[in-house]
Design an enzyme around this catalytic site. Sequence first.
Site, PDB file in Angstrom:
ATOM      1  N   THR A 252       0.775  -1.343  -0.260  1.00 26.12           N
ATOM      2  CA  THR A 252      -0.325  -0.019   0.047  1.00 26.12           C
ATOM      3  C   THR A 252       0.896   1.598   0.284  1.00 26.12           C
ATOM      4  O   THR A 252       1.906   1.694   0.577  1.00 26.12           O
ATOM      5  CB  THR A 252      -0.932   0.076   1.406  1.00 26.12           C
ATOM      6  OG1 THR A 252      -2.095   0.969   1.689  1.00 26.12           O
ATOM      7  CG2 THR A 252      -0.206   0.300   2.419  1.00 26.12           C
ATOM      8  N   ARG A 314       1.979   8.255  -8.600  1.00 25.22           N
ATOM      9  CA  ARG A 314       1.804   7.565  -8.647  1.00 25.22           C
ATOM     10  C   ARG A 314       2.831   6.960  -9.955  1.00 25.22           C
ATOM     11  O   ARG A 314       3.595   5.941  -9.866  1.00 25.22           O
ATOM     12  CB  ARG A 314       0.570   5.535  -8.899  1.00 25.22           C
ATOM     13  CG  ARG A 314       0.254   6.275  -7.226  1.00 25.22           C
ATOM     14  CD  ARG A 314      -0.715   4.971  -7.703  1.00 25.22           C
ATOM     15  NE  ARG A 314      -1.483   4.704  -6.058  1.00 25.22           N
ATOM     16  CZ  ARG A 314      -2.605   4.409  -5.867  1.00 25.22           C
ATOM     17  NH1 ARG A 314      -3.414   3.618  -6.704  1.00 25.22           N
ATOM     18  NH2 ARG A 314      -2.716   4.005  -4.775  1.00 25.22           N
ATOM     19  N   SER A 419     -10.077   5.816  -6.024  1.00 28.03           N
ATOM     20  CA  SER A 419     -10.462   4.344  -6.355  1.00 28.03           C
ATOM     21  C   SER A 419     -12.241   4.369  -5.540  1.00 28.03           C
ATOM     22  O   SER A 419     -13.036   4.505  -5.896  1.00 28.03           O
ATOM     23  CB  SER A 419     -10.128   3.441  -6.861  1.00 28.03           C
ATOM     24  OG  SER A 419     -10.815   2.135  -7.198  1.00 28.03           O
TER      25      SER A 419
END
Lengths: 609, 263
Positions: A252, A314, A419
């Site tokens: 994570t 990311r 998300s």
Amino acid sequence: MYDYECHEHDVVVIGAGGAGLRAAIEASSMGVSVALVCKSMLGKAHTVMAEGGAAAALANKDSRDSWKTHFRDTMKGGKYLNDWRMARIHAQEAPDRIRELETWGAVFDRTREGRINQRNFGGHTYPRLAHIGDATGLEIIRTLQEKGVHMGMDVFMEFTVCRLFTSSGRISGCLAYDRQRGRAHVFKAKTIVLATGGITRCWSVCSGSWEYTGDGHALAYWTGAEMGDMEFVQFHPTGMIWPPSVRGILVTEGVRGEGGMLRNSEGDRFMFNYVPEMFRKEFADTEEEALAWVEEVISDKQATNRRPPELLTRDVVAKAINSEKAAGRASEHGGAYLNISWRPADQVRKKLPGMYHQFKELAGVDITKQAMEVGPTAHYVMGGVKVDPESQESTVPGLYAAGESATGLHGANRLGGNSLSDLVTFGRRAGLYASKAASAMDTWGEIEEDEIQNGIDHMMAPLNREGGENPAAIVHDLREMMQEKVGIIRTREQLVEALDDLEALRVRSQSCSPGGGVIYNPGWHQALELEAMIDVSQMCALAALEREESRGGHTRDDFPTPDHDSWGKVNSVITKDSDGNMKIEHRSYPPIPDELKQLLDSDDLDGDS
Amino acid sequence: MMKKQVTFRVFRSHTGERPYASHPRTESSVGKMSDYEVEYDEGMVVLDVIHRIQAEHAPDLACRWNCKAGKCGSCSAEVNGKSRLMCMTRMSDIMEETPENEPVTVRPMQGFPLIRDLVTDVSWAYEMNKKMVPVNGPDKLDWEFNQNEADRIQEFRQCIECMLCVNTCHVIREHEKFDDFAGPRFFVRMAGLEMHPLDTESRIPQIKEDFGIGYCNITRCCTEVCPAGINITDNAIIPLKERVVTEYYDPIAMIARKIGIKR
């Protein structure tokens, strides 16, 4: 003539992750009949694997936060290819969608004042992610599942949908098979919501579960829906890389949110060298400043220092790890070292229990004492079914899409945490509008018996063949090919080759023979999934070939920088033409109105970054 | 890389059409154990070996799996006779416990009816889930309670519904009390609801009468097999048993109830 069972529902929801369950709950609450059709058992969908949290501007942890900042962060992270209308709705509605989950039984981690706690994540200006340790997805799916079973919906578990039906251009139902009993089922539906998740099983190193074969993407495409932004695939920077059998399993982003540092084989904290111009003002220049930020955050103070560069978006972090490897500075097994062990062991175990457990059990690494080895893993597809931003209806009347199977919210790159909030925000909207549309219809559209029979015949074909390849071999080759040729860094040559390779794989897939019977046969299932996997892989390769620039989740070695003039405002759109061929065009979203534009960084929009 | 050879002895249903959901304990009538010779690499887990068997020998070998990271609870099975998640069971540990020249055995959960090979019918759990009375708290959206209160129930909410606890529980496995007993998983769920700081519902009568908590005689088998590390017996079942005792057998509480004072 094949035998089949027939069902009638107002709304059929395909997929039972966060978006599907939330859609089914909303539709049921509107008083229509709802079928929830899912490929796995209820509560096992990919949402269960989500770790870090759900982004919502609750402003519980930092009162400076608001939907406006969340909107701005989402657009900036998406490199301005997002549908700004969806980004606005998402930023405005996410807080209530998260609070509502607690009234349904979710228990988020708390602040000292007893409110929902929020953690820092890449690309989010303020601590914004509501979370439960590092198992937020489990909490959300369980909460929705527990709410859902009391809403009166019919749940069909371990049913795989193979085809959608239309009647006079409008959705009329779908064909599915039931893995447990091996029977075909026809669902008549006034509206259908696709909530089938993503496509990342098409890559050999991925964080996705077996379900992620792009079924919904393919179903929509086959039915004539427009597909957008398929070149944009998010490679999450931190997947496990050792031992080989765990390669790709997610680590994570919460590790970095809690102060995890990335270093290369030379011990260099390399992310300081990769801060893009558009983010330079917001990130620390020195290790001292980065550490000061972490200290402020973990002692529950409002941050006054700038954040560590590990918390860049990311796409940036993944490419940096990739570049370090290319420069010969990779960790022992070809990635980077991610270290959280400088924080006290009990805090690591409390904040990241899943990561502690995962590394201990699967890699024999104690993350409270040792660094983790991590590397990029195919994680999320920003592309998907093009939808109306308000209703989530696709370009096929009566067909809706939400969550990862839809596109628009995330643009060229999704921010972590956006998300889970996407699922509940747009899952609810899809359920709401699908049930409204269904309520306005008197009866179901006709489904021709021929179409049903053809569909079942097509479904049975692999079992009726003999002497062909094991479908697992073809799936394996497809995934290796996509990893090599449509991976994190792409070139024209490789993409052209990939498109040729996909045709060869398609031919092989049409003669594979899994053997065995109709009841719970994974080989047969894989043979059926291949069709979708090959088509979504083709969409991705084609859109990637066309976009001659680098932006967000799409990087071209032969066009390494963003080209704002040619590509900065256009999104790819893929459809099936009347001859059944895949065609691509490029289009723009409507211009951003001034009152929203002023929330964005004008330098990014005008200058080059 | 280090490669080693292993024999997996896996339960396979007989081929052809079979009645849905027969019971695995009548093993020979519905299937047999089949041997597969496979190579395994460093770091592999049992589920990797099952996938390799599918890829190299038996494409139709049925097994359930999703996340392969111990988060979804789909790949429950009995490996060498012990209830575990195949994705979290490392081959290095399995080889250590397996006697030399003996195969590794993999069977479906024996407590549930069989569908095919390693896949069982756990629909009982989904029916039981519907009987749980949901959380009943304040109407407003912004709920406030502190982390200490959250900690107590967050343990229970880590349950991944793998059903290994139910599979191991002798009340279910030996005595098949599917109709009278909720099983450890659902006592965990009940405990999470009963201990919720803002919940006002009382589920104690249901826990005693419908869910038969009295059948549990605290053998702790469920706690031992829980892959999420939930202390099922001590933190969920025993406190619920105590609440039943207080509600039904505590004389002061009985009098209080008679004269209309709630808890």
